[in-house]
Design a protein around this motif. Structure first.
Motif, PDB file in Angstrom:
ATOM      1  N   ASP A  63      -3.720  -2.305  -5.686  1.00  0.00           N
ATOM      2  CA  ASP A  63      -5.045  -3.122  -6.216  1.00  0.00           C
ATOM      3  C   ASP A  63      -6.353  -2.287  -5.727  1.00  0.00           C
ATOM      4  O   ASP A  63      -7.265  -2.364  -6.618  1.00  0.00           O
ATOM      5  CB  ASP A  63      -5.001  -4.379  -5.630  1.00  0.00           C
TER       6      ASP A  63
ATOM      7  N   ASP B 139      -5.250 -10.306  -2.692  1.00  0.00           N
ATOM      8  CA  ASP B 139      -5.175 -11.341  -1.798  1.00  0.00           C
ATOM      9  C   ASP B 139      -5.974 -12.613  -2.109  1.00  0.00           C
ATOM     10  O   ASP B 139      -5.703 -13.679  -2.093  1.00  0.00           O
ATOM     11  CB  ASP B 139      -5.182 -11.117  -0.350  1.00  0.00           C
TER      12      ASP B 139
ATOM     13  N   TYR C 170      -3.650   1.817   6.655  1.00  0.00           N
ATOM     14  CA  TYR C 170      -4.126   1.224   5.614  1.00  0.00           C
ATOM     15  C   TYR C 170      -5.213   2.100   4.881  1.00  0.00           C
ATOM     16  O   TYR C 170      -5.116   2.596   3.892  1.00  0.00           O
ATOM     17  CB  TYR C 170      -4.417  -0.212   5.757  1.00  0.00           C
TER      18      TYR C 170
HETATM   19  C1  GLA Z   1      -3.116  -6.100   1.936  1.00  0.00           C
HETATM   20  C2  GLA Z   1      -4.496  -5.855   1.195  1.00  0.00           C
HETATM   21  C3  GLA Z   1      -3.988  -6.109  -0.431  1.00  0.00           C
HETATM   22  C4  GLA Z   1      -3.285  -5.072  -0.881  1.00  0.00           C
HETATM   23  C5  GLA Z   1      -2.035  -5.136  -0.017  1.00  0.00           C
HETATM   24  C6  GLA Z   1      -1.045  -4.224  -0.200  1.00  0.00           C
HETATM   25  O1  GLA Z   1      -2.607  -7.219   1.739  1.00  0.00           O
HETATM   26  O2  GLA Z   1      -5.337  -7.086   1.655  1.00  0.00           O
HETATM   27  O3  GLA Z   1      -5.546  -6.004  -0.982  1.00  0.00           O
HETATM   28  O4  GLA Z   1      -3.685  -3.618  -0.880  1.00  0.00           O
HETATM   29  O5  GLA Z   1      -2.226  -5.167   1.266  1.00  0.00           O
HETATM   30  O6  GLA Z   1      -0.630  -4.042  -1.533  1.00  0.00           O
END
Ligand code: GLA
Length: 367
Positions: free
Chosen positions: A35, A171, A220
């Motif tokens: 995303d 999300d 992340y």
């Molecule tokens: C977390 C982030 C999302 C996405 C996921 C991985 O949930 O909040 O934006 O990047 O990780 O798909």
């Protein structure tokens, strides 16, 4: 002393609430770490929700209480305009009011009671669920002219801004727009979406590994930076714009080659998963989930031994079409597509066997 669960808004604030709202968490079925590169995702809402009760205040203060943290941490308080990061759960509340102000939306002070049945740090986006539930409540109480997509963008900004987690928009879009019965295919660049029901007589299994994650943490952020670096070297705006042929033409240095391969092939898998779901083809959807897991494990390197064990045990159950890590990774939960009639028994067996092999307590969240 009144027990946490029994503390209603009236007991906490000595007056009735003026608005209530809720929002679900999300389980991403496929399309992980795509995303923030403008790619495709395919989440569905959880039955578990975050609920808020609110009432306006005459001053410009915000006071909020959470049922789901220890007594000493349950209260937060700050003044509108004085939002600051504390590293505490209240950052999600302060992030929302700061984000509203940045987008020109005017709210007054308020009191809030919050409760959630989502596990915190469980990979089901309890944070987006809280942000969207609060925004829905504030929208109702202060008459904010926001549609559901605008609301998701403000929620995402709460997280990338004050909270300081450089997340994409999946999300918050899922918490704002998805329901439990249909998966939300979403193009995260255009924000065009489509709701597609699960195949007849199938259902989901979601099991929390007992390992919690934190996205504000380094991994992340590193993955996101690696994707941006790979896009620059490939000469595309975002990895969404790269193809497998582009990857074959340009030799990226490791680990950027593997990171880019995950995102490019994952986007393709999401498109094929949409076709599979549209055709009601659970077998094909399951194969794509399995391939997605292998790609996250080997190329994106966001799985853990515990998650791989859970995925393996689940995949080996009769009536399961496919299983994978869901969410940001480094712990959290797995998701599987299974025959509806067999999902509950399979999940219970998997949880039992997992607990026998690792010193962790798994939680079956769905069914
Ligand atoms: C977390 C982030 C999302 C996405 C996921 C991985 O949930 O909040 O934006 O990047 O990780 O798909």
């Amino acid at each position: 002393m009144i027990e946490q669960h029994a503390r209603t808004f009236e007991i906490l604030f000595d007056r009735p609430s003026a608005a209530t709202a809720d929002a679900p968490g999300r389980v991403n079925l496929i399309g992980e770490h795509t995303d923030y590169s403008g790619g495709f995702v395919f989440p569905i809402a959880t039955p578990q929700r975050t609920r808020v009760a609110l009432a306006p205040r005459v001053d410009r203060r915000v006071r909020a209480w959470s049922r789901d943290v220890g007594d000493e941490e349950a209260w937060i308080e700050y003044g509108l305009g004085d939002e600051a990061r504390t590293g505490h759960w209240g950052d999600y509340i302060a992030g929302v009011t700061a984000s509203l102000r940045e987008s020109g939306q005017v709210v007054g002070g308020f009191d809030a009671r919050i409760e959630s049945d989502l596990p915190l740090g469980g990979g089901l986006s309890s944070s987006a669920s809280l942000e969207v539930a609060l925004l829905r409540g504030l929208r109702a109480m202060f008459g904010l002219p926001l549609d559901d997509v605008a609301l998701a963008k403000i929620a995402q900004r709460a997280e990338t801004g004050l909270v300081g987690a450089p997340v994409g928009i999946m999300d918050q879009m899922a918490a704002s727009l998805a329901d439990e019965h249909a998966a939300l295919f979403l193009d995260t660049r255009s924000l065009v979406y489509e709701r597609i029901p699960l195949p007849a007589a199938t259902g989901l299994i979601v099991i929390h590994s007992g390992v919690t994650h934190r996205h504000a943490g380094g991994e992340y952020r590193t993955r996101r930076a690696e994707c941006e670096a790979a896009a620059r070297l490939l000469g595309v705006r975002e990895l969404r714009d790269a193809t497998v042929a582009d990857l074959a033409r340009t030799a990226l240095p490791p680990p950027l080659d593997r990171r880019a391969r995950h995102v490019v092939t994952e986007n393709d898998r999401v498109l094929r998963a949409r076709d599979a779901l549209t055709a009601g083809d659970a077998q094909q959807f399951g194969r794509l989930m399995a391939a997605s897991h292998a790609s996250m494990r080997d190329d994106f390197e966001i799985s853990t031994p515990e998650i791989d064990l859970l995925v393996g045990l689940t995949r080996d159950e009769a009536g399961v079409y496919g299983a994978r890590l869901t969410g940001g990774g480094f712990g959290g939960s797995i998701v599987a597509l299974a025959d509806a009639g067999r999902a509950a028994a399979a999940a219970a067996r998997v949880a039992l066997e997992y607990a026998r092999r690792v010193p962790l307590r798994p939680t079956v969240l769905i069914p």
